[in-house]
Design a protein around this motif. Structure first.
Motif, PDB file in Angstrom:
ATOM      1  N   GLN A  98      27.191  61.792  26.308  1.00 57.46           N
ATOM      2  CA  GLN A  98      27.954  62.445  27.388  1.00 57.46           C
ATOM      3  C   GLN A  98      28.582  61.394  28.312  1.00 57.46           C
ATOM      4  OE1 GLN A  98      28.460  65.393  26.524  1.00 57.46           O
ATOM      5  NE2 GLN A  98      26.707  65.446  25.118  1.00 57.46           N
ATOM      6  N   VAL A  99      27.928  60.247  28.464  1.00 56.55           N
ATOM      7  CA  VAL A  99      28.544  59.154  29.222  1.00 56.55           C
ATOM      8  C   VAL A  99      29.843  58.729  28.511  1.00 56.55           C
ATOM      9  CG1 VAL A  99      28.326  56.695  29.826  1.00 56.55           C
ATOM     10  CG2 VAL A  99      26.454  58.291  30.329  1.00 56.55           C
ATOM     11  N   ARG A 100      29.757  58.576  27.191  1.00 57.28           N
ATOM     12  CA  ARG A 100      30.977  58.226  26.428  1.00 57.28           C
ATOM     13  C   ARG A 100      32.047  59.295  26.616  1.00 57.28           C
ATOM     14  NH1 ARG A 100      27.193  56.032  22.751  1.00 57.28           N
ATOM     15  NH2 ARG A 100      26.919  58.027  21.682  1.00 57.28           N
ATOM     16  N   ASN A 101      31.634  60.560  26.586  1.00 52.45           N
ATOM     17  CA  ASN A 101      32.607  61.643  26.757  1.00 52.45           C
ATOM     18  C   ASN A 101      33.282  61.586  28.126  1.00 52.45           C
ATOM     19  OD1 ASN A 101      32.148  62.615  24.216  1.00 52.45           O
ATOM     20  ND2 ASN A 101      30.795  64.289  24.856  1.00 52.45           N
ATOM     21  N   VAL A 102      32.494  61.311  29.172  1.00 51.39           N
ATOM     22  CA  VAL A 102      33.079  61.185  30.518  1.00 51.39           C
ATOM     23  C   VAL A 102      34.137  60.080  30.509  1.00 51.39           C
ATOM     24  CG1 VAL A 102      32.641  60.501  32.915  1.00 51.39           C
ATOM     25  CG2 VAL A 102      31.055  62.054  31.758  1.00 51.39           C
ATOM     26  N   VAL A 104      32.048  53.865  38.438  1.00 51.73           N
ATOM     27  CA  VAL A 104      31.037  53.511  37.444  1.00 51.73           C
ATOM     28  C   VAL A 104      30.428  54.801  36.905  1.00 51.73           C
ATOM     29  CG1 VAL A 104      28.968  52.143  36.984  1.00 51.73           C
ATOM     30  CG2 VAL A 104      30.530  51.442  38.798  1.00 51.73           C
ATOM     31  N   VAL A 105      30.259  54.863  35.590  1.00 52.21           N
ATOM     32  CA  VAL A 105      29.643  56.027  34.952  1.00 52.21           C
ATOM     33  C   VAL A 105      28.256  55.622  34.466  1.00 52.21           C
ATOM     34  CG1 VAL A 105      29.901  57.810  33.187  1.00 52.21           C
ATOM     35  CG2 VAL A 105      31.945  56.787  34.226  1.00 52.21           C
ATOM     36  N   HIS A 106      27.241  56.336  34.914  1.00 54.82           N
ATOM     37  CA  HIS A 106      25.856  55.983  34.622  1.00 54.82           C
ATOM     38  C   HIS A 106      25.189  57.020  33.712  1.00 54.82           C
ATOM     39  CE1 HIS A 106      25.855  53.349  38.307  1.00 54.82           C
ATOM     40  NE2 HIS A 106      26.728  54.243  38.708  1.00 54.82           N
ATOM     41  N   GLY A 107      24.201  56.570  32.935  1.00 56.16           N
ATOM     42  CA  GLY A 107      23.408  57.489  32.120  1.00 56.16           C
ATOM     43  C   GLY A 107      21.940  57.360  32.483  1.00 56.16           C
ATOM     44  N   TRP A 108      21.388  58.427  33.038  1.00 57.74           N
ATOM     45  CA  TRP A 108      19.996  58.424  33.486  1.00 57.74           C
ATOM     46  C   TRP A 108      19.223  59.539  32.803  1.00 57.74           C
ATOM     47  CZ3 TRP A 108      20.550  58.445  39.588  1.00 57.74           C
ATOM     48  CH2 TRP A 108      21.183  57.258  39.995  1.00 57.74           C
ATOM     49  N   ILE A 109      17.908  59.396  32.799  1.00 56.83           N
ATOM     50  CA  ILE A 109      17.068  60.490  32.294  1.00 56.83           C
ATOM     51  C   ILE A 109      15.888  60.687  33.230  1.00 56.83           C
ATOM     52  CG2 ILE A 109      15.635  59.119  30.704  1.00 56.83           C
ATOM     53  CD1 ILE A 109      16.376  61.662  28.726  1.00 56.83           C
TER      54      ILE A 109
END
Ligand code: CO
Length: 200
Positions: free
Chosen positions: A155-159, A176-181
């Motif tokens: 989903q980060v790639r999609n953004v 900046v686009v971040h990917g967290w869990i």
């Protein structure tokens, strides 16, 4: 007819407490919002965006759906993203998934769940593409959790591939686009190390 009186009671108490601590709070917020962050998260009731990052009303722009998906034909999500980037000028987009996500689990199961199966079909397809690379011997729960992480990265790639973000980077806007869990077990967030900025 009085409906859900408990919730209205909670609301009055909350509004009272907010103004007691900061008498100008609502007046200021009503005039404008200037959040620095857009949160794209799962609808799951156990992952309340503002609370887990300790941000007050006005500080976090939020979009939530089942399994925190970003699709290029989803005008709901794209409209939120466009408003956040072009108008509010947020500096960070945070895609936040969570371990044990029911939407991701449903995408990995063979069962039918109804309408939502259409929504999670891209996750099912993503799993079909990457499942060969999963380590051997994972339990079903570990397999779901691994897919929750991979889904965030996707989903980060999609953004980053949306016209909204590509245009922002093309005009030199800092974003900046971040990917967290998020872990439901201990309430802690983890950065998956898949952040991207215009330079990358
Ligand atoms: Co979920």
């Amino acid at each position: 007819m009085k409906t859900l009186p408990g919730l209205f009671e909670n609301n009055r108490r909350w509004a009272r407490e907010m103004t007691r601590d900061d008498p100008d709070f609502f007046r200021r917020l009503a005039a404008q919002q200037s959040p620095r962050y857009l949160w794209i998260g799962c609808s799951d009731s156990r992952v309340p965006a503002n609370e887990i990052v300790g941000l007050a009303p006005g500080e976090l722009f939020v979009h939530r759906n089942v399994a925190n998906r970003v699709g290029h034909t989803d005008f709901n999500c794209l409209s939120v993203l466009q408003y956040a980037v072009d108008v509010l000028r947020v500096e960070h987009v945070i895609v936040c998934g969570h371990y044990g996500c029911g939407g991701v689990a449903a995408a990995l199961s063979e069962q039918r769940h109804g309408l939502v199966d259409n929504w999670i079909e891209p996750i099912r397809a993503h799993y079909a593409r990457c499942r060969e690379a999963f380590p051997e011997g994972l339990t079903p729960a570990e397999r779901i959790d691994r897919m929750c992480e991979l889904n965030v990265a996707e989903q980060v790639r999609n953004v980053c591939r949306t016209t909204v973000v590509r245009d922002a980077w093309a005009r030199g806007q800092r974003l900046v686009v971040h990917g967290w869990i998020y872990s439901l077990r201990d309430g802690l967030l983890h950065d998956l190390g898949v952040s991207r900025s215009g330079a990358g």
